[in-house]
Design a protein around this motif. Structure first.
Motif, mmCIF file in Angstrom:
data_model
loop_
_atom_site.group_PDB
_atom_site.id
_atom_site.type_symbol
_atom_site.label_atom_id
_atom_site.label_comp_id
_atom_site.label_asym_id
_atom_site.label_seq_id
_atom_site.Cartn_x
_atom_site.Cartn_y
_atom_site.Cartn_z
ATOM 1 N N ARG A 50 -24.041 -2.547 8.494
ATOM 2 C CA ARG A 50 -22.664 -2.897 8.200
ATOM 3 C C ARG A 50 -22.448 -2.854 6.692
ATOM 4 N NH1 ARG A 50 -22.633 -2.216 13.105
ATOM 5 N NH2 ARG A 50 -22.479 -3.880 14.617
ATOM 6 N N ILE A 51 -21.966 -1.731 6.212
ATOM 7 C CA ILE A 51 -21.711 -1.616 4.775
ATOM 8 C C ILE A 51 -20.411 -2.339 4.452
ATOM 9 C CG2 ILE A 51 -22.994 0.534 4.502
ATOM 10 C CD1 ILE A 51 -20.359 2.033 4.626
ATOM 11 N N PRO A 52 -20.289 -2.886 3.254
ATOM 12 C CA PRO A 52 -19.055 -3.596 2.917
ATOM 13 C C PRO A 52 -17.865 -2.646 2.888
ATOM 14 C CG PRO A 52 -20.532 -3.503 1.026
ATOM 15 C CD PRO A 52 -21.274 -2.926 2.192
ATOM 16 N N PHE A 53 -16.761 -3.126 3.385
ATOM 17 C CA PHE A 53 -15.556 -2.304 3.493
ATOM 18 C C PHE A 53 -14.619 -2.646 2.346
ATOM 19 C CE2 PHE A 53 -11.290 -1.517 5.213
ATOM 20 C CZ PHE A 53 -11.434 -0.176 5.495
ATOM 21 N N SER A 54 -14.136 -1.620 1.669
ATOM 22 C CA SER A 54 -13.231 -1.826 0.541
ATOM 23 C C SER A 54 -11.809 -1.982 1.064
ATOM 24 C CB SER A 54 -13.317 -0.648 -0.426
ATOM 25 O OG SER A 54 -12.336 -0.782 -1.423
ATOM 26 N N LEU A 55 -11.298 -3.193 1.005
ATOM 27 C CA LEU A 55 -9.938 -3.458 1.458
ATOM 28 C C LEU A 55 -8.921 -2.784 0.541
ATOM 29 C CD1 LEU A 55 -8.258 -4.932 3.553
ATOM 30 C CD2 LEU A 55 -8.214 -6.888 2.024
ATOM 31 N N HIS A 56 -9.240 -2.712 -0.748
ATOM 32 C CA HIS A 56 -8.323 -2.081 -1.697
ATOM 33 C C HIS A 56 -8.154 -0.594 -1.372
ATOM 34 C CE1 HIS A 56 -6.076 -1.919 -5.393
ATOM 35 N NE2 HIS A 56 -6.776 -0.860 -5.759
ATOM 36 N N PHE A 57 -9.259 0.085 -1.061
ATOM 37 C CA PHE A 57 -9.180 1.494 -0.690
ATOM 38 C C PHE A 57 -8.360 1.672 0.579
ATOM 39 C CE2 PHE A 57 -10.873 5.204 1.565
ATOM 40 C CZ PHE A 57 -10.576 6.174 0.620
ATOM 41 N N PHE A 58 -8.517 0.777 1.554
ATOM 42 C CA PHE A 58 -7.737 0.833 2.782
ATOM 43 C C PHE A 58 -6.245 0.675 2.498
ATOM 44 C CE2 PHE A 58 -5.740 -1.531 6.276
ATOM 45 C CZ PHE A 58 -5.843 -0.573 7.269
ATOM 46 N N LEU A 59 -5.864 -0.257 1.626
ATOM 47 C CA LEU A 59 -4.454 -0.459 1.305
ATOM 48 C C LEU A 59 -3.860 0.745 0.589
ATOM 49 C CD1 LEU A 59 -4.484 -4.202 0.241
ATOM 50 C CD2 LEU A 59 -3.596 -3.210 2.341
ATOM 51 N N ILE A 60 -4.627 1.362 -0.301
ATOM 52 C CA ILE A 60 -4.146 2.568 -0.974
ATOM 53 C C ILE A 60 -3.965 3.697 0.035
ATOM 54 C CG2 ILE A 60 -4.812 4.372 -2.617
ATOM 55 C CD1 ILE A 60 -5.947 2.156 -4.371
ATOM 56 N N VAL A 99 16.202 2.880 -0.127
ATOM 57 C CA VAL A 99 15.195 2.158 0.664
ATOM 58 C C VAL A 99 13.794 2.532 0.190
ATOM 59 C CG1 VAL A 99 14.197 1.926 2.972
ATOM 60 C CG2 VAL A 99 16.660 1.821 2.679
ATOM 61 N N LEU A 100 13.548 3.813 -0.079
ATOM 62 C CA LEU A 100 12.238 4.246 -0.573
ATOM 63 C C LEU A 100 11.936 3.647 -1.934
ATOM 64 C CD1 LEU A 100 12.141 8.018 0.402
ATOM 65 C CD2 LEU A 100 11.182 6.081 1.607
ATOM 66 N N LEU A 101 12.914 3.625 -2.812
ATOM 67 C CA LEU A 101 12.696 3.073 -4.148
ATOM 68 C C LEU A 101 12.479 1.560 -4.107
ATOM 69 C CD1 LEU A 101 15.193 5.147 -6.298
ATOM 70 C CD2 LEU A 101 12.704 5.292 -6.260
ATOM 71 N N LEU A 102 13.157 0.867 -3.215
ATOM 72 C CA LEU A 102 12.922 -0.572 -3.071
ATOM 73 C C LEU A 102 11.501 -0.842 -2.562
ATOM 74 C CD1 LEU A 102 16.308 -1.852 -1.615
ATOM 75 C CD2 LEU A 102 15.353 -2.309 -3.876
ATOM 76 N N GLY A 103 11.029 -0.024 -1.633
ATOM 77 C CA GLY A 103 9.649 -0.165 -1.160
ATOM 78 C C GLY A 103 8.648 0.117 -2.261
ATOM 79 N N LEU A 104 8.901 1.136 -3.060
ATOM 80 C CA LEU A 104 8.025 1.453 -4.184
ATOM 81 C C LEU A 104 8.026 0.327 -5.206
ATOM 82 C CD1 LEU A 104 6.223 3.515 -5.644
ATOM 83 C CD2 LEU A 104 8.301 4.406 -6.708
ATOM 84 N N TYR A 105 9.200 -0.223 -5.493
ATOM 85 C CA TYR A 105 9.286 -1.336 -6.444
ATOM 86 C C TYR A 105 8.528 -2.556 -5.923
ATOM 87 C CZ TYR A 105 11.171 -5.110 -9.254
ATOM 88 O OH TYR A 105 11.301 -6.202 -10.062
ATOM 89 N N HIS A 106 8.624 -2.840 -4.629
ATOM 90 C CA HIS A 106 7.902 -3.968 -4.046
ATOM 91 C C HIS A 106 6.392 -3.765 -4.159
ATOM 92 C CE1 HIS A 106 6.954 -7.311 -1.470
ATOM 93 N NE2 HIS A 106 6.275 -6.501 -0.665
ATOM 94 N N TRP A 108 4.858 -1.919 -6.353
ATOM 95 C CA TRP A 108 4.529 -1.996 -7.770
ATOM 96 C C TRP A 108 4.499 -3.457 -8.213
ATOM 97 C CZ3 TRP A 108 8.133 0.037 -12.185
ATOM 98 C CH2 TRP A 108 7.437 0.055 -13.370
ATOM 99 N N ASN A 109 5.432 -4.249 -7.731
ATOM 100 C CA ASN A 109 5.504 -5.663 -8.077
ATOM 101 C C ASN A 109 4.299 -6.432 -7.549
ATOM 102 O OD1 ASN A 109 7.098 -7.220 -9.641
ATOM 103 N ND2 ASN A 109 8.518 -7.808 -8.038
ATOM 104 N N GLN A 110 3.765 -6.030 -6.396
ATOM 105 C CA GLN A 110 2.607 -6.690 -5.801
ATOM 106 C C GLN A 110 1.282 -6.149 -6.351
ATOM 107 O OE1 GLN A 110 2.712 -9.231 -3.538
ATOM 108 N NE2 GLN A 110 4.932 -9.239 -3.847
ATOM 109 N N ASN A 111 1.338 -5.261 -7.339
ATOM 110 C CA ASN A 111 0.162 -4.618 -7.962
ATOM 111 C C ASN A 111 -0.675 -3.846 -6.939
ATOM 112 O OD1 ASN A 111 0.734 -5.456 -10.576
ATOM 113 N ND2 ASN A 111 -0.326 -7.406 -10.252
ATOM 114 N N MET A 112 0.003 -3.225 -5.980
ATOM 115 C CA MET A 112 -0.712 -2.445 -4.978
ATOM 116 C C MET A 112 -1.017 -1.032 -5.465
ATOM 117 S SD MET A 112 -1.194 -4.481 -2.558
ATOM 118 C CE MET A 112 -1.857 -3.311 -1.420
#
Length: 117
Positions: A50-60, A99-106, A108-112
């Motif tokens: 069981r190798i560790p799973f990168s949650l950050h890579f999954f979110l990207i 709607v797309l720009l609001l999602g992108l801003y959200h 960006w705001n969450q540092n995703m």
């Protein structure tokens, strides 16, 4: 109207019945340590399987898929330009892009969108 309602009830009953039958008839398996461990030619494993799973890579990856689907949804807007008047096309396109720009801003705001932690 009633025909659609009856058909949806019949489909719902059939699908629920099939799921219930599959739960009843499914093979029960009892997990033990040997079944859950990886098989390495009969020897004990050298390291954890069981190798560790990168949650950050999954979110990207999920964000990339969302933007990919959004791009696929933008393409029909180009064909819509030929079928409607310019005012209606502009309203639809503007709403979709907002709607797309609001999602992108959200995101960006969450540092995703940062590649590093």
């Amino acid at each position: 109207m009633f025909m659609i309602m009856y058909m949806s009830i019949i489909i719902l009953l059939i699908s629920n019945t099939m799921m219930f039958i599959s739960i009843i008839l499914s093979k029960k398996s009892f997990s033990d340590r040997e079944k859950c461990s990886p098989f390495e030619c009969g020897f004990d494993p050298k390291s954890s399987a069981r190798i560790p799973f990168s949650l950050h890579f999954f979110l990207i990856t999920v964000i990339f898929l969302i933007f990919d689907v959004e791009i696929a949804l933008i393409f029909p807007i180009i064909n819509l330009f030929k079928m409607t008047n310019i005012y209606m096309w502009f309203k639809i396109s503007f709403f979709f892009i907002i709607v797309l720009l609001l999602g992108l801003y959200h995101e960006w705001n969450q540092n995703m969108l940062n590649w590093t932690n």
